[in-house]
Design a protein around this motif. Structure first.
Motif, PDB file in Angstrom:
ATOM      1  N   ARG A  86       0.800  -1.229   0.000  1.00 47.17           N
ATOM      2  CA  ARG A  86       0.000   0.000   0.000  1.00 47.17           C
ATOM      3  C   ARG A  86       0.830   1.274   0.000  1.00 47.17           C
ATOM      4  NH1 ARG A  86      -3.170  -1.091   5.615  1.00 47.17           N
ATOM      5  NH2 ARG A  86      -1.379  -1.619   6.925  1.00 47.17           N
ATOM      6  N   ARG A  91      -1.944   2.317  -7.243  1.00 44.06           N
ATOM      7  CA  ARG A  91      -3.304   1.827  -7.451  1.00 44.06           C
ATOM      8  C   ARG A  91      -3.283   0.314  -7.459  1.00 44.06           C
ATOM      9  NH1 ARG A  91      -7.323   4.964  -8.547  1.00 44.06           N
ATOM     10  NH2 ARG A  91      -5.725   6.572  -8.714  1.00 44.06           N
ATOM     11  N   TYR A  92      -4.365  -0.285  -6.997  1.00 44.41           N
ATOM     12  CA  TYR A  92      -4.478  -1.744  -6.945  1.00 44.41           C
ATOM     13  C   TYR A  92      -5.702  -2.144  -7.753  1.00 44.41           C
ATOM     14  CZ  TYR A  92      -3.551  -6.284  -4.621  1.00 44.41           C
ATOM     15  OH  TYR A  92      -3.202  -7.588  -4.332  1.00 44.41           O
ATOM     16  N   PHE A 143      -5.987  -0.110   0.307  1.00 37.87           N
ATOM     17  CA  PHE A 143      -5.772   0.988  -0.632  1.00 37.87           C
ATOM     18  C   PHE A 143      -6.872   2.047  -0.602  1.00 37.87           C
ATOM     19  CE2 PHE A 143      -2.448  -1.638  -2.103  1.00 37.87           C
ATOM     20  CZ  PHE A 143      -1.621  -0.886  -2.921  1.00 37.87           C
ATOM     21  N   ARG A 147      -8.200   4.427  -4.463  1.00 32.69           N
ATOM     22  CA  ARG A 147      -7.029   3.871  -5.141  1.00 32.69           C
ATOM     23  C   ARG A 147      -7.233   2.405  -5.522  1.00 32.69           C
ATOM     24  NH1 ARG A 147      -1.649   3.855  -2.848  1.00 32.69           N
ATOM     25  NH2 ARG A 147      -2.527   3.514  -0.761  1.00 32.69           N
ATOM     26  N   SER A 148      -8.481   1.951  -5.539  1.00 31.73           N
ATOM     27  CA  SER A 148      -8.801   0.562  -5.861  1.00 31.73           C
ATOM     28  C   SER A 148      -9.706   0.491  -7.077  1.00 31.73           C
ATOM     29  CB  SER A 148      -9.520  -0.113  -4.680  1.00 31.73           C
ATOM     30  OG  SER A 148      -8.756  -0.040  -3.500  1.00 31.73           O
TER      31      SER A 148
END
Length: 336
Positions: A86, A91-92, A143, A147-148
Motif C-alpha cells: 500500500r 493503485r491496486y 488501498f 485507489r482501488s
C-alpha cells in the motif's frame, strides 16, 4: 508506467503482461515460477500461500504505479499482499467476478446490486463468491476506495484460456459431424475477450479510475449462433450444427454451462446472472469489445500452435459434453 503483476504467466495475467509490454511499460511479475514469464518482464519468485512466501516482494526496493491481482482463493492472501504494497504502489486493480453479487441478481443488474454475505478479508478459502468478495474487501482495506479498481468480470474467452470453455467448442467442431448446438441460435451472450479485458485494465490504471466495474461485453454483443458458427467455420467447416431446444437438453440431464460451455437456458436465473449485466459504466470508461469472430479465430490459432491441446487449471472442473450423451440426444431426433 510501472506495473507489478501478481501472477502473470497464464490466461488473464499473461494477457495483461503482454499488453503492458506492448505499450512499453516497465513490468515486474511476482509468481511461483511454474511457468516462464513473458520475455521482457522482470520476475520475482514466491508463493503467497507459504510462510514467508512474500519475502522476495518485501525485500525488493521497487515501487509501481499499479498492481494487478487475479487471485481467486483465500482472501487472506490478497490482504497480506495489499498491505505490503500500500505504500509502494499507486493503485491496486483486483480482477474480481460478477459472482460477488447476491444470488440471483436480476437481469440488468449494475455495480450497486447487493453482494454476497459472509465474506471477510481475513478468511481462508471457502466458496468462490465469498473468496472474490473477500479479496475486494482486502484491497479496499489497504488501498481505500479512491485507489482501488474492482474489475467484476464475467465469462472470459480468448487465447491462453485454461478453463476449457471455448477450447472445448473448437475441439468439438474440429471433429466435425453432427454437433449438439444448444438453442436458441439468437440467445444473447455476454463475455469479454481476455485481451479487451487486459486493455481496459491498463486504461483504468492510466486514467486513475477507481471503484467497481462490471466487465463483460454489452448484452447481445454476440449470440450463441454467432459463436458456434465462427467455431465451425474456423475449424474447417465439417461440423453440422444441430440446433436443439433448451427443454430437450435439460430433459436429457445435460448440465448448462459445464457440459455445454458458455450456454445457459434463456429465462433462467443463471442466464440473467451470466449474460445480462449492465456494463454501461465500463463502456463509458473506455471498454471496447472486438468481434466474436476475431476471438474465435485467434483462440483457434493459439490452440494450433500448442498442438491442439489447451492447458487446464487443476482447480477448475473440465468442461464439455460426453460424446455418447451427445450422440444419444441427436439420435432421438433432436436438433435441426
Amino acid at each position: 508506467m510501472r506495473l507489478l503483476m501478481l501472477g502473470g504467466t497464464e490466461f488473464v495475467g499473461r494477457a495483461v503482461v503482454e499488453a503492458a509490454l506492448g505499450r512499453g511499460w516497465d513490468v515486474t511479475l511476482f509468481h511461483r515460477g511454474r511457468h516462464e514469464a513473458p520475455p521482457g518482464a522482470r520476475s520475482l519468485l514466491g508463493d503467497r500461500t507459504a510462510p514467508g512466501g512474500l519475502s522476495a516482494l518485501a525485500d525488493d526496493p521497487g515501487e509501481w504505479d499499479v498492481v494487478v491481482d487475479t487471485w481467486s482463493a483465500a482472501p487472506s492472501a490478497v490482504r497480506d499482499t495489499a498491505r505490503l504494497l500500500r505504500g509502494r504502489a499507486g493503485r491496486y486493480v483486483y480482477v474480481s467476478s460478477c459472482s460477488v453479487y447476491a444470488w440471483a441478481p436480476p437481469a440488468g443488474y449494475g455495480e450497486d446490486a447487493p453482494v454476497v454475505e459472509g465474506a471477510s478479508a481475513d478468511a481462508e478459502q471457502t466458496a468462490y463468491p465469498q473468496d472474490k468478495r473477500g479479496g475486494e474487501l482486502a484491497v479496499l482495506d489497504a488501498f481505500g476506495a479512491d485507489r482501488s479498481v474492482l474489475v467484476r468480470s464475467g465469462l472470459i474467452l480468448g487465447p491462453y484460456e485454461n478453463i476449457g470453455r471455448l477450447p472445448w467448442w473448437l475441439g468439438r467442431t474440429a471433429r466435425g459431424g453432427p454437433v449438439l448446438a444448444p438453442g436458441p441460435r439468437e440467445l444473447p451472450l455476454q463475455y469479454v475477450d481476455v485481451r479487451d479485458l487486459a486493455g481496459w485494465i491498463l486504461h483504468a490504471a492510466e486514467q486513475e479510475l477507481s471503484g467497481p466495474y462490471n466487465l463483460v461485453s454489452p448484452q447481445g454483443h454476440a449470440t450463441m449462433g454467432a459463436l458456434l458458427d465462427a467455431c465451425a467455420r474456423v475449424t474447417g467447416g465439417t461440423a453440422e450444427l444441430r440446433w436443439t431446444e433448451p427443454g430437450v437438453i435439460l430433459e436429457a440431464g445435460i448440465e448448462p454451462w459445464t457440459e455445454l460451455p458458455v450456454w445457459v437456458p434463456p429465462g433462467s436465473d443463471l442466464h440473467d446472472a451470466l449474460h445480462s449485466a449492465d456494463v454501461s459504466r465500463a463502456v463509458g470508461a473506455g471498454l471496447v469489445c472486438r468481434p466474436v469472430e476475431e476471438t474465435v479465430a485467434d483462440t483457434w490459432r493459439w490452440l494450433q500452435d500448442l498442438g491442439g491441446v489447451a492447458p487446464q487449471r487443476p482447480d477448475r472442473p473440465r468442461s464439455g459434453l460426453d460424446a455418447e450423451v451427445e450422440a444419444k440426444v441427436l439420435a432421438s431426433g433432436a436438433g435441426a
